[in-house]
Design an enzyme around this catalytic site. Sequence first.
Site, short mmCIF file in Angstrom:
data_model
loop_
_atom_site.label_atom_id
_atom_site.label_comp_id
_atom_site.label_asym_id
_atom_site.label_seq_id
_atom_site.Cartn_x
_atom_site.Cartn_y
_atom_site.Cartn_z
N PHE A 12 0.66 -1.31 -0.03
CA PHE A 12 -0.37 0.18 -0.08
C PHE A 12 0.39 1.54 0.04
O PHE A 12 0.61 2.17 -1.20
CB PHE A 12 -1.02 0.23 1.15
CG PHE A 12 -1.30 1.40 1.46
CD1 PHE A 12 -2.09 1.77 0.70
CD2 PHE A 12 -1.52 1.50 3.20
CE1 PHE A 12 -2.52 3.31 0.91
CE2 PHE A 12 -2.03 3.07 2.94
CZ PHE A 12 -2.39 3.81 2.89
N LEU A 62 20.23 -9.67 1.49
CA LEU A 62 20.04 -8.55 -0.08
C LEU A 62 21.67 -8.39 -1.36
O LEU A 62 22.81 -7.85 0.07
CB LEU A 62 19.82 -6.56 0.43
CG LEU A 62 18.70 -6.80 1.20
CD1 LEU A 62 18.37 -5.17 1.19
CD2 LEU A 62 17.12 -7.71 0.91
N LYS A 90 10.52 -12.49 11.94
CA LYS A 90 11.84 -12.86 10.85
C LYS A 90 12.23 -11.34 10.12
O LYS A 90 13.44 -11.10 10.11
CB LYS A 90 11.54 -14.21 10.49
CG LYS A 90 12.42 -14.78 10.77
CD LYS A 90 12.25 -16.44 10.39
CE LYS A 90 12.23 -18.01 11.16
NZ LYS A 90 11.87 -19.51 9.64
N THR A 91 10.45 -11.49 9.39
CA THR A 91 10.67 -10.02 8.50
C THR A 91 11.16 -8.76 9.14
O THR A 91 11.57 -8.05 8.47
CB THR A 91 9.63 -9.86 7.91
OG1 THR A 91 8.74 -10.81 7.52
CG2 THR A 91 9.31 -8.86 7.12
N ALA A 113 10.80 1.77 8.08
CA ALA A 113 8.84 2.35 8.36
C ALA A 113 9.21 1.98 9.74
O ALA A 113 8.61 0.67 9.68
CB ALA A 113 8.25 1.65 7.29
N TYR A 144 4.73 -8.00 16.24
CA TYR A 144 5.40 -6.73 15.14
C TYR A 144 5.07 -5.33 16.10
O TYR A 144 6.46 -4.78 15.32
CB TYR A 144 3.32 -5.66 14.46
CG TYR A 144 3.42 -5.10 13.40
CD1 TYR A 144 3.85 -5.25 12.06
CD2 TYR A 144 3.37 -3.45 14.62
CE1 TYR A 144 3.92 -3.83 12.02
CE2 TYR A 144 2.35 -2.57 13.55
CZ TYR A 144 3.85 -3.21 12.29
OH TYR A 144 3.55 -1.94 11.13
N ARG A 185 -7.48 -3.58 7.90
CA ARG A 185 -7.56 -2.41 8.91
C ARG A 185 -8.96 -1.31 9.21
O ARG A 185 -9.60 -2.08 8.07
CB ARG A 185 -6.58 -1.14 8.67
CG ARG A 185 -4.90 -1.79 9.23
CD ARG A 185 -3.39 -1.56 8.54
NE ARG A 185 -3.26 -2.00 7.28
CZ ARG A 185 -2.34 -1.66 6.26
NH1 ARG A 185 -1.81 -0.25 7.20
NH2 ARG A 185 -1.96 -1.70 5.37
#
Length: 309
Positions: A12, A62, A90-91, A113, A144, A185
């Site tokens: 988004f 990366l 993990k993310t 972010a 989170y 959401r």
Amino acid sequence: MSRVLVTGGAGFIGSHLCERLIADGHEVICLDNFLTGRKANLESIARHPRFELVRHDVVEPLLLEVDEIYNLACPASPRHYQANSVKTVKTNVLGALHVLGAAKRLKARVLQASTSEVYGDPQVHPQPEDYWGHVNPIGTRACYDEGKRVAETLFYDYLRQHKLQIRVARIFNTYGPRMLENDGRVVSNFVVQALRGEPITIYGDGSQTRSFCFVDDLVEGLVRLMNSNCTEPVNLGNPAEYTIADLAHKIVAMTSSKSRIDKLPLPADDPRRRRPDISRAKTVIGWQPTIALEQGLGKTIAYFREAMK
Ligand code: NAD
Ligand code: UDP
């Protein structure tokens, strides 16, 4: 012109950010595993000569050459980040380590972010950046909230240890076109329910508050922060605060919907109140939101009307 990497760029906020960076003349690499992102979000820039889309998961290292990194990869809706909570940790943690490792190797500037969730269910209102927060470390939101908090810790350790050029945006509830119909959401849920004539699902009694920022304002804030010299965390959000019941009534009125309102149980650890103190953003990056809730909801409702045809 810089070469800019946006992780989570097919989501988004990420897709709006990629469009903005292309419009600003940059070369943009969007990296995404398409968990909650979609190629369709990038339709307007997909064939642009300065745009590249890479399927990659940030839990893996990366290997790219860039000047700047915006690290947005992470599902943002409780429904999606709780669906695989271990993967969410993990993310957040491995993702941060990998973008920081890449930034160190490349001497690149890197923006995280982060989120108002680092303040948890806040005991200070509104929330300034020097508030340390009130987070349940073992609850269903912790994957989170704590994931994002560890990511911030890593960003500040890389600043102290390796003098990395870091930027940390604490993003408050942001809404707008390209949220998923099943995102979960509150703004997208209420708009989709109102347009379908289905019951509007208020969790709890609807007296909890949030402050909603339209995505264009948020993207402007992210770009300004990246281009600034500010290494402190910066709240980015709209300080206009609404109860969830107010939001439901506003959306029902704006869509001329016949939906009734249903009250469902409040999820665990749902923050009672949330409003950003944006004094730092005003002073340091000259930023404040310009789009009022009604105006942003108008654009969001128009988007969903079209998308749901
Ligand atoms: P979103 O779910 O639409 O976007 C997240 C993107 O990250 C998606 O494209 C998804 O496929 C991708 N992604 C998820 N896990 C990944 C992984 N392991 N590897 C690669 N890509 C992965 O959410 P959004 O609202 O656009 O949020 C973007 C970022 O902003 C997130 O980091 C979120 O935590 C943060 N944020 C958003 C809000 C908000 O209100 N929208 C508030 C605070 C913070
Ligand atoms: N909420 C609601 N109905 C919904 C979805 C969410 O009442 O269909 C409430 C939710 O309980 C919370 C607020 O709206 O109090 C914002 O929820 P969201 O998931 O959008 O964001 P977050 O809780 O992460 O701020």
